[in-house]
Design a protein around this motif. Structure first.
Motif, PDB file in Angstrom:
ATOM      1  N   GLY A   1       0.770  -1.392   0.032  1.00 54.46           N
ATOM      2  CA  GLY A   1       0.084   0.211  -0.225  1.00 54.46           C
ATOM      3  C   GLY A   1       1.300   0.781   0.222  1.00 54.46           C
ATOM      4  O   GLY A   1       2.041   1.668   0.787  1.00 54.46           O
TER       5      GLY A   1
ATOM      6  N   LYS B   1       2.466   4.847   1.465  1.00 54.35           N
ATOM      7  CA  LYS B   1       2.949   5.296   1.832  1.00 54.35           C
ATOM      8  C   LYS B   1       2.490   6.395   2.309  1.00 54.35           C
ATOM      9  O   LYS B   1       2.214   7.329   1.363  1.00 54.35           O
ATOM     10  N   VAL B   2       1.276   6.918   3.651  1.00 54.95           N
ATOM     11  CA  VAL B   2       1.172   8.764   3.691  1.00 54.95           C
ATOM     12  C   VAL B   2       1.601   8.928   4.740  1.00 54.95           C
ATOM     13  O   VAL B   2       2.330   8.954   5.715  1.00 54.95           O
TER      14      VAL B   2
ATOM     15  N   ASN C   1      -9.049   5.444   8.520  1.00 56.50           N
ATOM     16  CA  ASN C   1      -8.772   4.858   7.408  1.00 56.50           C
ATOM     17  C   ASN C   1      -8.049   4.208   6.608  1.00 56.50           C
ATOM     18  O   ASN C   1      -8.682   3.253   5.633  1.00 56.50           O
ATOM     19  N   VAL C   2      -7.323   4.055   6.857  1.00 57.41           N
ATOM     20  CA  VAL C   2      -5.575   3.313   6.191  1.00 57.41           C
ATOM     21  C   VAL C   2      -5.872   2.078   6.265  1.00 57.41           C
ATOM     22  O   VAL C   2      -5.783   1.270   5.717  1.00 57.41           O
ATOM     23  N   LYS C   3      -6.526   1.577   7.241  1.00 53.82           N
ATOM     24  CA  LYS C   3      -6.597   0.728   7.791  1.00 53.82           C
ATOM     25  C   LYS C   3      -7.579  -0.147   7.441  1.00 53.82           C
ATOM     26  O   LYS C   3      -7.285  -1.707   7.311  1.00 53.82           O
TER      27      LYS C   3
ATOM     28  N   PHE D   1      -3.828   1.743   0.937  1.00 52.48           N
ATOM     29  CA  PHE D   1      -2.635   2.658   1.726  1.00 52.48           C
ATOM     30  C   PHE D   1      -1.509   1.406   2.564  1.00 52.48           C
ATOM     31  O   PHE D   1      -2.203   0.835   3.055  1.00 52.48           O
ATOM     32  N   ASP D   2      -0.689   2.354   2.811  1.00 50.84           N
ATOM     33  CA  ASP D   2       0.087   1.341   3.981  1.00 50.84           C
ATOM     34  C   ASP D   2      -0.865   1.759   5.734  1.00 50.84           C
ATOM     35  O   ASP D   2      -1.177   2.639   5.901  1.00 50.84           O
TER      36      ASP D   2
ATOM     37  N   SER E   1      -8.598  -0.186   4.674  1.00 47.26           N
ATOM     38  CA  SER E   1      -7.852  -0.130   3.317  1.00 47.26           C
ATOM     39  C   SER E   1      -6.781  -0.679   2.543  1.00 47.26           C
ATOM     40  O   SER E   1      -5.174  -0.400   2.896  1.00 47.26           O
TER      41      SER E   1
ATOM     42  N   ILE F   1      -7.412   9.849   9.007  1.00 48.68           N
ATOM     43  CA  ILE F   1      -6.537   8.842   8.671  1.00 48.68           C
ATOM     44  C   ILE F   1      -6.164   7.544   8.695  1.00 48.68           C
ATOM     45  O   ILE F   1      -6.018   6.659   8.131  1.00 48.68           O
TER      46      ILE F   1
ATOM     47  N   VAL G   1       0.938   5.756   9.719  1.00 47.51           N
ATOM     48  CA  VAL G   1       1.223   6.718   8.148  1.00 47.51           C
ATOM     49  C   VAL G   1       2.169   8.136   9.535  1.00 47.51           C
ATOM     50  O   VAL G   1       2.615   7.447  11.175  1.00 47.51           O
TER      51      VAL G   1
ATOM     52  N   LEU H   1      -9.339   8.426   1.159  1.00 48.71           N
ATOM     53  CA  LEU H   1      -8.273   8.236   2.636  1.00 48.71           C
ATOM     54  C   LEU H   1      -8.904   9.034   3.582  1.00 48.71           C
ATOM     55  O   LEU H   1      -8.387   8.720   4.327  1.00 48.71           O
TER      56      LEU H   1
END
Ligand code: NAI
Ligand code: 13P
Length: 320
Positions: free
Chosen positions: A3, A5-6, A25-27, A32-33, A29, A22, A36, A180
């Motif tokens: 994923g 990285k943000v 949400n990254v968890k 995304f890594d 999807s 964020i 964060v 995101l």
């Protein structure tokens, strides 16, 4: 494929509220890594580094007290370390600091990185007005979208319902940012007119200081998105610009003094944006066409009396 990285560049009041979203949400999807980075402008709080407090207590005790940040949001004090490997950059710092920070980041930006600016402000360029997203585009050579809306950080962090607008010249990127940041209570519309969205976000801060209104010559439907009229109303009732402007009248203290006294390190964007716009208007001999913006600037910085506010509007050239 791993994923993306943000990195959230900023950790103030709004930066921390968006980090909360964020991080969750990254968890959820694969895009995304799950870890964060959040760049934090380091400062000491009661003898402890703010980054250490955030990484142990998972709370930004200075800028968003009372809200836990997800544990996968890691506070990083070094900007170079923070952006290393990041493919998605979320810019959310007071606008006056963006140029210098981009210069520091420039050699360390990953290939194919894309960015989104949540920053409400403008800068004065040689040709007139420069958008904050343009500064980021030009300095970092990346594609940049913007997110602006009727969003008070503490309310978003409280998960109160609100809408917001993403302006994305590249619609596909707009939808990545929507994935995101959208939640059931933070609803995002994506439009193509990125510059209009950004100007709404920046200029409403001046209007908030004077609690007035603005007009323009671009697609009027964009003003009906969250970034437009809705943000004007929100900011004029609940924002920091409005609160400090009211105290300015009641106490006769300067804007700088009140910002320091009332905001505990948070930064007003309206007075400074009024100064940047005023300089541009003056250069172009257009001050008379924008009496509200001019009056806000003159009251904030040139000792003009607040009671002359109405007089400025009575003398709008449209009325003659
Ligand atoms: N707070 C809000 O409700 C909303 C804010 N915005 C916009 O988001 C942007 C960022 O605002 P906030 O996150 O609220 O920040 P803030 O107003 O809480 O600003 C303080 C932040 O600036 C940092 N800072 C101080 N000196 C610095 C320096 N020299 N270099 C870099 N950073 C420094 C502080 O460490 C802190 O993180 C602004 O353009 C604001 O207009 C947009 C929507 C809502
Ligand atoms: O941008 C905001 C609301 O949309 C926040 O406004 P203030 O900076 O005046 O608090």
């Amino acid at each position: 494929m791993p994923g993306k990285k943000v990195c959230i560049v900023g950790s103030g009041n709004w930066g921390s509220a968006i980090a909360k979203i964020i991080g969750h949400n990254v968890k959820a999807s694969n895009r995304f890594d799950p870890m964060v980075n959040m760049w934090v402008y380091e400062e000491m709080i009661d003898g402890k580094k703010l980054t250490e407090i955030i990484n142990t207590e998972h709370e930004n005790v200075k800028y968003l007290p009372g809200h836990k940040l997800p544990k996968n949001v890691v506070a990083v004090p070094d900007i170079i370390e923070a952006v290393k490997g990041a493919k998605i950059l979320v810019f959310v710092i007071p606008h006056q600091f963006i140029g210098k920070l981009c210069d520091q980041m420039k050699p360390h930006i990953a290939e194919e990185a894309i960015g989104i600016s949540l920053i409400k402000g403008i800068d004065e360029g040689p040709e007139g007005l420069t958008l904050i997203s343009d500064i980021i585009r030009e300095k970092l050579q990346i594609e940049v979208s913007v997110l602006m809306g009727a969003n008070i950080a503490s309310e978003v962090a409280d998960e109160k319902f609100c809408e917001t607008t993403i302006g994305a010249r590249n619609e596909a990127n707009g939808h990545i940012f929507k994935e995101l940041m959208q939640t059931p209570n933070f609803r995002i519309a994506v439009v193509r007119e990125s510059d209009t969205v950004e100007l709404c976000g920046a200029l409403k801060n001046i209007v908030a200081v004077g609690a007035g209104f603005c007009d323009g010559s671009v697609s009027s439907t964009t003003f009906l998105e969250s970034c437009g009229v809705a943000d004007l109303i929100t900011t004029c009732y609940g924002g920091r610009n409005r609160k400090v402007a009211e105290a300015f009248v009641r106490t006769s203290k300067s804007i700088a003094e009140l910002e320091a006294e009332m905001l505990n390190g948070q930064k007003l964007q309206g007075p400074q944006t009024s100064a940047e716009v005023y300089k541009i208007l003056k250069k172009r001999d257009m001050v008379n066409k924008f009496p509200l913006f001019a009056a806000v600037y003159q009251i904030c910085f040139e000792g003009r009396q607040v009671k002359e506010f109405i007089t400025c509007l009575q003398n709008h050239p449209e009325h003659f």
